[in-house]
Structure formats: C-alpha cells, structure tokens
Design a protein around this motif. Structure first.
Motif, PDB file in Angstrom:
ATOM      1  N   PHE A  83     -12.997   4.042  -7.582  1.00  0.00           N
ATOM      2  CA  PHE A  83     -11.585   4.366  -7.739  1.00  0.00           C
ATOM      3  C   PHE A  83     -11.018   3.929  -9.088  1.00  0.00           C
ATOM      4  N   LEU A  84     -11.534   2.859  -9.670  1.00  0.00           N
ATOM      5  CA  LEU A  84     -10.980   2.391 -10.936  1.00  0.00           C
ATOM      6  C   LEU A  84     -11.637   3.037 -12.166  1.00  0.00           C
ATOM      7  N   PHE A  85     -12.929   3.323 -12.081  1.00  0.00           N
ATOM      8  CA  PHE A  85     -13.617   3.747 -13.296  1.00  0.00           C
ATOM      9  C   PHE A  85     -14.149   5.178 -13.258  1.00  0.00           C
ATOM     10  N   ILE A  86     -14.465   5.716 -12.093  1.00  0.00           N
ATOM     11  CA  ILE A  86     -15.102   7.021 -12.033  1.00  0.00           C
ATOM     12  C   ILE A  86     -14.103   8.116 -11.730  1.00  0.00           C
ATOM     13  N   LYS A  87     -13.312   7.935 -10.675  1.00  0.00           N
ATOM     14  CA  LYS A  87     -12.371   8.969 -10.250  1.00  0.00           C
ATOM     15  C   LYS A  87     -11.217   9.057 -11.257  1.00  0.00           C
ATOM     16  N   SER A  88     -10.963  10.260 -11.684  1.00  0.00           N
ATOM     17  CA  SER A  88      -9.813  10.467 -12.577  1.00  0.00           C
ATOM     18  C   SER A  88      -8.857  11.437 -11.901  1.00  0.00           C
ATOM     19  N   GLU A  89      -7.621  11.390 -12.317  1.00  0.00           N
ATOM     20  CA  GLU A  89      -6.603  12.227 -11.673  1.00  0.00           C
ATOM     21  C   GLU A  89      -6.651  13.592 -12.162  1.00  0.00           C
TER      22      GLU A  89
ATOM     23  N   LYS B  29       2.135   6.094  -7.067  1.00  0.00           N
ATOM     24  CA  LYS B  29       0.845   6.444  -7.666  1.00  0.00           C
ATOM     25  C   LYS B  29       0.330   5.347  -8.585  1.00  0.00           C
ATOM     26  N   TRP B  30       0.436   4.120  -8.113  1.00  0.00           N
ATOM     27  CA  TRP B  30      -0.108   2.958  -8.817  1.00  0.00           C
ATOM     28  C   TRP B  30      -1.498   2.680  -8.260  1.00  0.00           C
TER      29      TRP B  30
ATOM     30  N   ALA C 205       0.834  -1.201   0.000  1.00  0.00           N
ATOM     31  CA  ALA C 205       0.000   0.000   0.000  1.00  0.00           C
ATOM     32  C   ALA C 205       0.870   1.253   0.000  1.00  0.00           C
ATOM     33  N   VAL C 206       1.918   1.266   0.807  1.00  0.00           N
ATOM     34  CA  VAL C 206       2.803   2.433   0.862  1.00  0.00           C
ATOM     35  C   VAL C 206       3.523   2.622  -0.470  1.00  0.00           C
ATOM     36  N   ILE C 207       4.023   1.539  -1.037  1.00  0.00           N
ATOM     37  CA  ILE C 207       4.713   1.624  -2.328  1.00  0.00           C
ATOM     38  C   ILE C 207       3.771   2.112  -3.418  1.00  0.00           C
ATOM     39  N   SER C 208       2.549   1.592  -3.428  1.00  0.00           N
ATOM     40  CA  SER C 208       1.608   2.008  -4.469  1.00  0.00           C
ATOM     41  C   SER C 208       1.159   3.455  -4.283  1.00  0.00           C
ATOM     42  N   LEU C 209       1.119   3.938  -3.045  1.00  0.00           N
ATOM     43  CA  LEU C 209       0.805   5.353  -2.823  1.00  0.00           C
ATOM     44  C   LEU C 209       1.940   6.257  -3.296  1.00  0.00           C
ATOM     45  N   ILE C 210       3.168   5.868  -2.990  1.00  0.00           N
ATOM     46  CA  ILE C 210       4.328   6.675  -3.382  1.00  0.00           C
ATOM     47  C   ILE C 210       4.478   6.703  -4.907  1.00  0.00           C
TER      48      ILE C 210
ATOM     49  N   LEU D 266      -2.869  -1.116  -8.263  1.00  0.00           N
ATOM     50  CA  LEU D 266      -2.307  -1.957  -7.214  1.00  0.00           C
ATOM     51  C   LEU D 266      -2.884  -1.585  -5.850  1.00  0.00           C
ATOM     52  N   LEU D 267      -3.050  -0.306  -5.592  1.00  0.00           N
ATOM     53  CA  LEU D 267      -3.618   0.136  -4.320  1.00  0.00           C
ATOM     54  C   LEU D 267      -5.041  -0.358  -4.153  1.00  0.00           C
ATOM     55  N   VAL D 268      -5.850  -0.245  -5.189  1.00  0.00           N
ATOM     56  CA  VAL D 268      -7.235  -0.706  -5.116  1.00  0.00           C
ATOM     57  C   VAL D 268      -7.285  -2.220  -4.941  1.00  0.00           C
ATOM     58  N   ALA D 269      -6.448  -2.955  -5.658  1.00  0.00           N
ATOM     59  CA  ALA D 269      -6.411  -4.411  -5.499  1.00  0.00           C
ATOM     60  C   ALA D 269      -5.978  -4.791  -4.086  1.00  0.00           C
ATOM     61  N   ASN D 270      -4.995  -4.086  -3.562  1.00  0.00           N
ATOM     62  CA  ASN D 270      -4.496  -4.341  -2.218  1.00  0.00           C
ATOM     63  C   ASN D 270      -5.585  -4.098  -1.175  1.00  0.00           C
TER      64      ASN D 270
END
Length: 108
Positions: free
Chosen positions: A102-108, A48-49, A41-46, A52-56
């Motif tokens: 998080f995967l389909f609606i939210k965009s960066e 910006k993956w 989770a920390v790695i995926s936050l840093i 992976l964060l959502v799967a985790n």
C-alpha cells in the motif's frame, strides 16, 4: 557517561519488563482504543490519507496479533513446531507485506 546511561535503558531486560507492564496485547479489547482507531480509519478513508490509514491498520493488526499470541503462548519446548508461533510469523509477514504494497507499490 550520560549517553551510556541513557542507552542502557534499551537493554533487553528493560524492554521485556516494559512490554509486560504496558500489556500491549490488551489494547485490542479496549473499546476506547478501538473507537479511536475506527474513527481515524474513517477519517483517513474520507480524506484519502493513505499513510495514516496504513499506519492505523498496522497498529490495530499488530495489537490483534500480539493479543492472539500472548493468549496462547509461544512455548517452544520439545521442538520448534508451535502453531501459535507459526501464526505469529505468518500474519506478521502478511501485515508487513500489505504495508509495503500500500505504501510503495500501489499508486492512485
């Protein structure tokens, strides 16, 4: 015959036996599992993956939900009003809703 034999392993009895043997609900109490998931989770936050964060978070969320549900049981004798089953369904819908958001609606 070979395909039929390989598909017979996916019968309901075999899947339930595997779930009993694997003890999926006990994962949330395993410090190694929690440490690995926290590090991911920390790695995926840093990095910006988001995938992976959502799967985790989904794996950890469902492991916690399974642990909660298996500890309390889902016996529905005497009617369909079981609080644990309602919590299981409600939190499951919440987790899936968060994944979709998080995967389909939210965009960066």
């Amino acid at each position: 015959m070979c395909i039929r034999d390989s598909l017979s392993t996916l019968s309901t009895e075999n899947i339930i036996a595997y779930m009993d043997q694997a003890k999926v609900g006990d994962l949330i109490h395993n410090p190694v599992f929690l440490g690995i998931m926290g590090a991911l989770a920390v790695i995926s936050l840093i990095m910006k993956w988001r995938m992976l964060l959502v799967a985790n978070l989904t794996v950890v969320g469902f492991a916690g939900l399974m642990s909660y549900t298996l500890e309390r049981g889902t016996n529905i004798e005497g009617g369909l009003t079981n609080d644990t089953l309602l919590v299981f369904v409600g939190v499951g819908v919440l987790i899936i809703g968060a994944v979709i958001y998080f995967l389909f609606i939210k965009s960066e």
